[in-house]
Write an enzyme that holds these catalytic residues in place. Structure first.
Site, PDB file in Angstrom:
ATOM      1  N   GLY A  43     -43.109  30.255  25.423  1.00 33.46           N
ATOM      2  CA  GLY A  43     -42.983  31.542  24.734  1.00 33.46           C
ATOM      3  C   GLY A  43     -43.970  32.543  25.337  1.00 33.46           C
ATOM      4  N   HIS A  44     -45.232  32.087  25.517  1.00 34.50           N
ATOM      5  CA  HIS A  44     -46.224  32.977  26.139  1.00 34.50           C
ATOM      6  C   HIS A  44     -45.794  33.324  27.568  1.00 34.50           C
ATOM      7  CE1 HIS A  44     -48.952  30.817  23.173  1.00 34.50           C
ATOM      8  NE2 HIS A  44     -49.204  32.080  22.898  1.00 34.50           N
ATOM      9  N   GLY A 154     -45.060  38.350  20.602  1.00 34.58           N
ATOM     10  CA  GLY A 154     -43.840  37.622  20.246  1.00 34.58           C
ATOM     11  C   GLY A 154     -43.392  37.999  18.835  1.00 34.58           C
ATOM     12  N   GLU A 155     -42.076  37.962  18.621  1.00 39.90           N
ATOM     13  CA  GLU A 155     -41.541  38.294  17.294  1.00 39.90           C
ATOM     14  C   GLU A 155     -41.688  37.153  16.302  1.00 39.90           C
ATOM     15  OE1 GLU A 155     -37.535  39.659  18.077  1.00 39.90           O
ATOM     16  OE2 GLU A 155     -38.217  41.731  17.872  1.00 39.90           O
ATOM     17  N   LYS A 156     -42.161  35.984  16.759  1.00 42.72           N
ATOM     18  CA  LYS A 156     -42.301  34.876  15.810  1.00 42.72           C
ATOM     19  C   LYS A 156     -43.271  35.272  14.691  1.00 42.72           C
ATOM     20  CE  LYS A 156     -44.788  31.178  16.299  1.00 42.72           C
ATOM     21  NZ  LYS A 156     -45.587  31.047  15.068  1.00 42.72           N
ATOM     22  N   GLN A 160     -47.310  40.022  11.810  1.00 39.08           N
ATOM     23  CA  GLN A 160     -48.397  40.441  12.711  1.00 39.08           C
ATOM     24  C   GLN A 160     -47.962  41.652  13.550  1.00 39.08           C
ATOM     25  OE1 GLN A 160     -51.116  37.757  15.065  1.00 39.08           O
ATOM     26  NE2 GLN A 160     -49.621  38.104  16.653  1.00 39.08           N
TER      27      GLN A 160
HETATM   28  O1  PAF Z   1     -50.765  35.814  17.916  1.00 40.39           O
HETATM   29  C1  PAF Z   1     -51.866  35.386  18.306  1.00 40.39           C
HETATM   30  O2  PAF Z   1     -51.960  34.489  19.124  1.00 40.39           O
HETATM   31  C2  PAF Z   1     -53.139  35.993  17.742  1.00 40.39           C
HETATM   32  O3  PAF Z   1     -52.984  36.332  16.408  1.00 40.39           O
HETATM   33  C3  PAF Z   1     -53.644  37.196  18.565  1.00 40.39           C
HETATM   34  C4  PAF Z   1     -52.658  38.363  18.508  1.00 40.39           C
HETATM   35  C5  PAF Z   1     -53.874  36.784  20.005  1.00 40.39           C
HETATM   36  C6  PAF Z   1     -54.969  37.703  17.997  1.00 40.39           C
HETATM   37  O4  PAF Z   1     -55.944  36.723  18.055  1.00 40.39           O
END
Ligand code: PAF
Length: 299
Positions: A43-44, A154-156, A160
């Site tokens: 995903g990343h 990501g939309e997961k 956030q």
């Molecule tokens: O989604 C994440 O991995 C974390 O919440 C983030 C956005 C890197 C902030 O630490």
């Protein structure tokens, strides 16, 4: 690709790369940032690949942010895999990996927190008080340090994404937030660094989160609009027990809701483009997922 661990190294390197015209294809070079907590997965990879296609300079931050973990949460056991992460970043096209220490990000005198009222208090914010304050604080710091034109999320972690967009607009941070589609396993399970906590049996059952959301989406596509009916459709899958299987892990739903995609307020009648959100526990692992109710199956 360069790995930097301190703010001064980071600023010196960024200046040098921009001065040298590193990868610059436009008169006004575009810097991209993908903030992560490491333990990177496919995903990343899609976020970083997209960033490196879109931007002249691509930065990935790797930082397990203690401020977004509550007491009793998984900070100490959160997976860490720096070597593998660096390989993934290099092969996905990152130019800089910024992996600061906790002391570098939060020196002893550190005193500032960002709170996005309302949005950050609902859903995951209700069960993880202070979580989004930690997320917003670190993301704002990363934006101010890295000065990206674009940032990839990501939309997961749908809530956030919405909270960060609000923060960026409210504070005029001038960063374009680029939402990226959820990447899933064949079972439908959304990729997450926390999936490594799941036992093989739990992993099989975890696929039902998406299958449940899909059942609601199918009901929506065939005309159902009442959110209680949509939730009932999802719940049928979430609460399913295989006959004659002992010790089948149980999905304990924390919340399941249809929400307006901008305000995150719960709907009673769903509209096109709304999101169905779910958070659930499987054993000691907390999982989240979501789907857009658009009458169309996600690719
Ligand atoms: O989604 C994440 O991995 C974390 O919440 C983030 C956005 C890197 C902030 O630490």
């Amino acid at each position: 690709m360069e790995l930097v661990r301190t703010l001064s190294e980071f600023h010196a390197l960024k200046r040098e790369l921009v001065l040298l015209g590193h990868g610059v294809h436009s008169a006004r070079p575009v810097t991209g940032l993908t903030p992560t907590m490491g333990a990177l997965h496919s995903g990343h990879r899609t976020l970083i690949e997209r960033m490196s296609r879109d931007c002249d300079l691509s930065i990935v931050s790797l930082f397990v942010n203690p401020r977004q973990f509550g007491a009793g949460e998984d900070l100490s056991r959160y997976p860490r895999s720096l070597d593998a992460d660096l390989k993934l970043c290099a092969s996905a096209g990152a130019d800089i990996v910024f992996a600061p220490s906790v002391e570098e990000m939060y020196p002893e005198s550190y005193a500032t927190t960002i709170h996005v009222a309302g949005l950050a208090e609902r859903w995951c914010g209700a069960s993880r008080p202070g979580h989004f304050d930690g997320v917003c604080t670190v993301v704002a710091k990363l934006f101010l340090i890295c000065q990206p034109e674009r940032a990839y999320f990501g939309e997961k972690d749908f809530q956030q994404l919405v909270v960060i967009k609000r923060m960026v607009a409210d504070l005029d941070l001038g960063v374009e937030i680029v939402p990226c589609q959820i990447i899933r396993e064949l079972s439908g399970l959304a990729l997450s660094s926390r999936n490594t906590y799941l036992s093989p049996k739990e992993k099989v059952v975890a696929g039902r989160l998406y299958q449940g959301l899909m059942k609601a989406e199918t009901a929506f596509a065939s005309g159902t609009r009442g959110c209680e009916a949509l939730k009932a459709a999802a719940n049928e899958v979430l609460s399913y027990r295989q006959p004659n299987v002992v010790d089948e892990p149980l999905i304990e739903v924390e919340y399941l809701a249809v929400v307006d995609p901008e305000t995150l307020m719960e709907r009673s009648q769903a509209e096109n483009g709304d999101r169905m959100l779910v958070a659930a526990r499987l054993g000691s692992t907390r999982l989240i997922d979501n789907i857009a109710l658009a009458g169309a199956v996600e690719a």
